[in-house]
Design an enzyme around this catalytic site. Structure first.
Site, PDB file in Angstrom:
ATOM      1  N   LYS A  28       0.824  -1.212   0.000  1.00  0.00           N
ATOM      2  CA  LYS A  28       0.000   0.000   0.000  1.00  0.00           C
ATOM      3  C   LYS A  28       0.855   1.259   0.000  1.00  0.00           C
ATOM      4  CE  LYS A  28      -4.456  -1.611   1.423  1.00  0.00           C
ATOM      5  NZ  LYS A  28      -5.640  -1.505   2.230  1.00  0.00           N
ATOM      6  N   LYS A  55      -5.095  -9.460  -6.632  1.00  0.00           N
ATOM      7  CA  LYS A  55      -6.293  -9.620  -5.795  1.00  0.00           C
ATOM      8  C   LYS A  55      -7.420  -8.674  -6.246  1.00  0.00           C
ATOM      9  CE  LYS A  55      -6.902  -7.773  -1.680  1.00  0.00           C
ATOM     10  NZ  LYS A  55      -7.124  -7.390  -0.286  1.00  0.00           N
ATOM     11  N   LYS A  65     -11.447  -3.402  -3.520  1.00  0.00           N
ATOM     12  CA  LYS A  65     -12.364  -2.275  -3.689  1.00  0.00           C
ATOM     13  C   LYS A  65     -11.648  -1.022  -4.162  1.00  0.00           C
ATOM     14  CE  LYS A  65     -13.802  -2.875   1.097  1.00  0.00           C
ATOM     15  NZ  LYS A  65     -12.556  -3.117   1.807  1.00  0.00           N
TER      16      LYS A  65
HETATM   17  N1  AQP Z   1     -10.078 -10.567  -3.254  1.00  0.00           N
HETATM   18  C1  AQP Z   1     -10.344 -11.116  -2.085  1.00  0.00           C
HETATM   19  N2  AQP Z   1     -10.494 -12.438  -1.961  1.00  0.00           N
HETATM   20  C2  AQP Z   1     -10.786 -13.013  -0.763  1.00  0.00           C
HETATM   21  N3  AQP Z   1     -10.929 -12.305   0.383  1.00  0.00           N
HETATM   22  C3  AQP Z   1     -10.790 -10.975   0.289  1.00  0.00           C
HETATM   23  N4  AQP Z   1     -10.875  -9.989   1.217  1.00  0.00           N
HETATM   24  C4  AQP Z   1     -10.661  -8.785   0.630  1.00  0.00           C
HETATM   25  N5  AQP Z   1     -10.432  -8.951  -0.669  1.00  0.00           N
HETATM   26  C5  AQP Z   1     -10.490 -10.303  -0.918  1.00  0.00           C
HETATM   27  C6  AQP Z   1     -11.161 -10.246   2.619  1.00  0.00           C
HETATM   28  O1  AQP Z   1     -12.174  -9.328   3.015  1.00  0.00           O
HETATM   29  C7  AQP Z   1     -11.950  -8.986   4.391  1.00  0.00           C
HETATM   30  C8  AQP Z   1     -11.990  -7.507   4.555  1.00  0.00           C
HETATM   31  O2  AQP Z   1     -10.955  -6.878   3.848  1.00  0.00           O
HETATM   32  P1  AQP Z   1     -10.754  -5.328   4.044  1.00  0.00           P
HETATM   33  O3  AQP Z   1     -11.759  -4.571   3.305  1.00  0.00           O
HETATM   34  O4  AQP Z   1     -10.685  -4.980   5.473  1.00  0.00           O
HETATM   35  O5  AQP Z   1      -9.331  -5.075   3.488  1.00  0.00           O
HETATM   36  P2  AQP Z   1      -8.632  -5.588   2.222  1.00  0.00           P
HETATM   37  O6  AQP Z   1      -8.238  -7.021   2.373  1.00  0.00           O
HETATM   38  O7  AQP Z   1      -7.508  -4.620   1.962  1.00  0.00           O
HETATM   39  O8  AQP Z   1      -9.761  -5.488   1.101  1.00  0.00           O
HETATM   40  P3  AQP Z   1      -9.756  -4.655  -0.184  1.00  0.00           P
HETATM   41  O9  AQP Z   1     -11.050  -4.883  -0.914  1.00  0.00           O
HETATM   42  O10 AQP Z   1      -8.504  -4.940  -0.974  1.00  0.00           O
HETATM   43  O11 AQP Z   1      -9.764  -3.185   0.382  1.00  0.00           O
HETATM   44  P4  AQP Z   1      -8.844  -1.965   0.026  1.00  0.00           P
HETATM   45  O12 AQP Z   1      -8.899  -1.877  -1.462  1.00  0.00           O
HETATM   46  O13 AQP Z   1      -9.471  -0.788   0.715  1.00  0.00           O
HETATM   47  O14 AQP Z   1      -7.478  -2.291   0.537  1.00  0.00           O
HETATM   48  C9  AQP Z   1     -10.616  -9.603   4.804  1.00  0.00           C
HETATM   49  O15 AQP Z   1     -10.882 -10.795   5.518  1.00  0.00           O
HETATM   50  C10 AQP Z   1      -9.961  -9.909   3.498  1.00  0.00           C
HETATM   51  O16 AQP Z   1      -9.069 -10.992   3.595  1.00  0.00           O
END
Ligand code: AQP
Length: 339
Positions: free
Chosen positions: A119, A202, A205
């Site tokens: 990040k 991955k 969002k």
């Molecule tokens: N692509 C994914 N596949 C499986 N699990 C996922 N998670 C997120 N993306 C995937 C799981 O969702 C939970 C919450 O994640 P988060 O929103 O707290 O943070 P993150 O993992 O950083 O998710 P994003 O969508 O990638 O958010 P941003 O873009 O804001 O960083 C966790 O259990 C995660 O494993």
């Protein structure tokens, strides 16, 4: 390992840093619902708004995304009667314990976190201190409930190892057996749902490309269009899972099918092995719409009454604090803070 017996309790959270994606749903929320309904755990689920602000969030978007995430949890099957549903900033003990853990965790541990490195990128000197300390707050989220099990997607594995390290070091430093050493729960066909545009990345969002993800609020046409345009290779689908090795885009779509239908990858391939993507993609789109459209509809219904969402979150915060306040008080006592 801890000798103390802890109540089997599940904690997990999601950042309201954008709209919910299919990755969040399959990797996390669907497992949350299963663990709630299994009946062997107390379950606490959280919108982690304090985590979200480690990167810039427009205040209006943050408030909207927090309520929409709560609606997403409930629409997916998390029941405020069966689970404690909270917004992190409404339970101040999370941030209070995080400060203690900032003083337990070591700089070197944090510097090894791959999510921070990803990040921060080349901009590490200019990101917030909060982003660096993110895993200590996550450890506090979990341990302020003495949670024992934490369902997450695969990307959170390293943070959970750090949570274990913090619990072990705290217990060791203060000569207590107070914090549980948690069990990560990383299970199912979709522990890492990948981008529809690049099967090695991955689904996220915050990906600038909306076509890379399925949002839980996408309508049927948008879902079908995104799946139709998903990156694939020219070969037909194999009949066994081994045939998906080195085919990340194909594997991703098959994994999504398996997770949506709650069947194994081998069972999916028994049905669709030999098909070309031109035939497979419309079938996957139909399945995705069948599973996701009712959730999107229910989210929209819930979002029409934000006051009711706020009421549910306020109730959850009250329930949560009955658990967190005594654990924080005991932590302060162990550390030697005068009441
Ligand atoms: N692509 C994914 N596949 C499986 N699990 C996922 N998670 C997120 N993306 C995937 C799981 O969702 C939970 C919450 O994640 P988060 O929103 O707290 O943070 P993150 O993992 O950083 O998710 P994003 O969508 O990638 O958010 P941003 O873009 O804001 O960083 C966790 O259990 C995660 O494993």
């Amino acid at each position: 390992m801890s000798e103390q017996q802890f109540t089997p309790r599940v904690f997990s959270g999601i950042q309201p840093s954008g709209g919910l994606t299919l990755g969040n749903y399959l990797g996390a929320i669907k497992r949350f619902v299963d663990m709630q309904n299994e009946g062997s755990f107390e379950t606490v689920y959280c919108m982690v708004d304090l985590h979200a602000i480690t990167t810039w969030q427009d205040p209006k978007d943050l408030a909207h995304n927090t309520r929409e995430l709560a609606a997403g949890f409930i629409a997916s099957g998390i029941s405020p009667e069966k689970s404690i549903l909270i917004n992190q900033s409404q339970v101040p003990e999370h941030a209070q314990l995080a400060w203690i853990f900032n003083c337990v965790a070591r700089m070197g541990w944090m510097q090894r976190m791959t999510q921070f490195k990803d990040k921060a990128g080349k901009n590490a000197q200019n990101v917030s201190l909060g982003l660096f300390g993110y895993p200590a707050l996550m450890a506090a989220d979990i341990l302020i409930y003495h949670a024992t099990h934490v369902p997450v997607g695969d990307d959170q594995k390293q943070h959970l190892e750090l949570t274990r390290d913090i619990a072990i070091k705290f217990n060791h430093d203060f000569g207590v057996d107070f914090f549980p050493v948690i069990e990560p729960v990383i299970e199912g066909a979709a522990t890492r749902v990948m981008s529809l545009r690049d099967g090695t990345k991955k689904m996220s969002k915050s990906d600038p490309s909306d076509a890379s993800r399925i949002n839980m609020t996408d309508d049927a046409d948008t879902i079908a269009k995104k799946i139709r345009k998903a990156k694939t290779d020219p070969d037909a689908l194999p009949s066994e899972a081994a045939g998906l090795e080195d085919r990340p885009d194909a594997r991703n779509l098959v994994n999504i099918w398996a997770a949506l239908a709650d069947i194994s990858v081998d069972d999916v391939l028994k049905e669709v092995g030999g098909l070309q993507f031109g035939a497979f993609k419309p079938m996957l789109a139909d399945l995705a719409v069948e599973k996701l459209a009712p959730i999107a509809g229910e989210m929209a219904r819930l979002m029409a009454d934000p006051a009711e969402i706020d009421r549910i979150l306020a109730h959850g915060a009250g329930q949560a604090r009955e658990i967190t306040a005594p654990i924080l008080a005991k932590t302060y006592e162990i550390v030697g803070m005068v009441k």
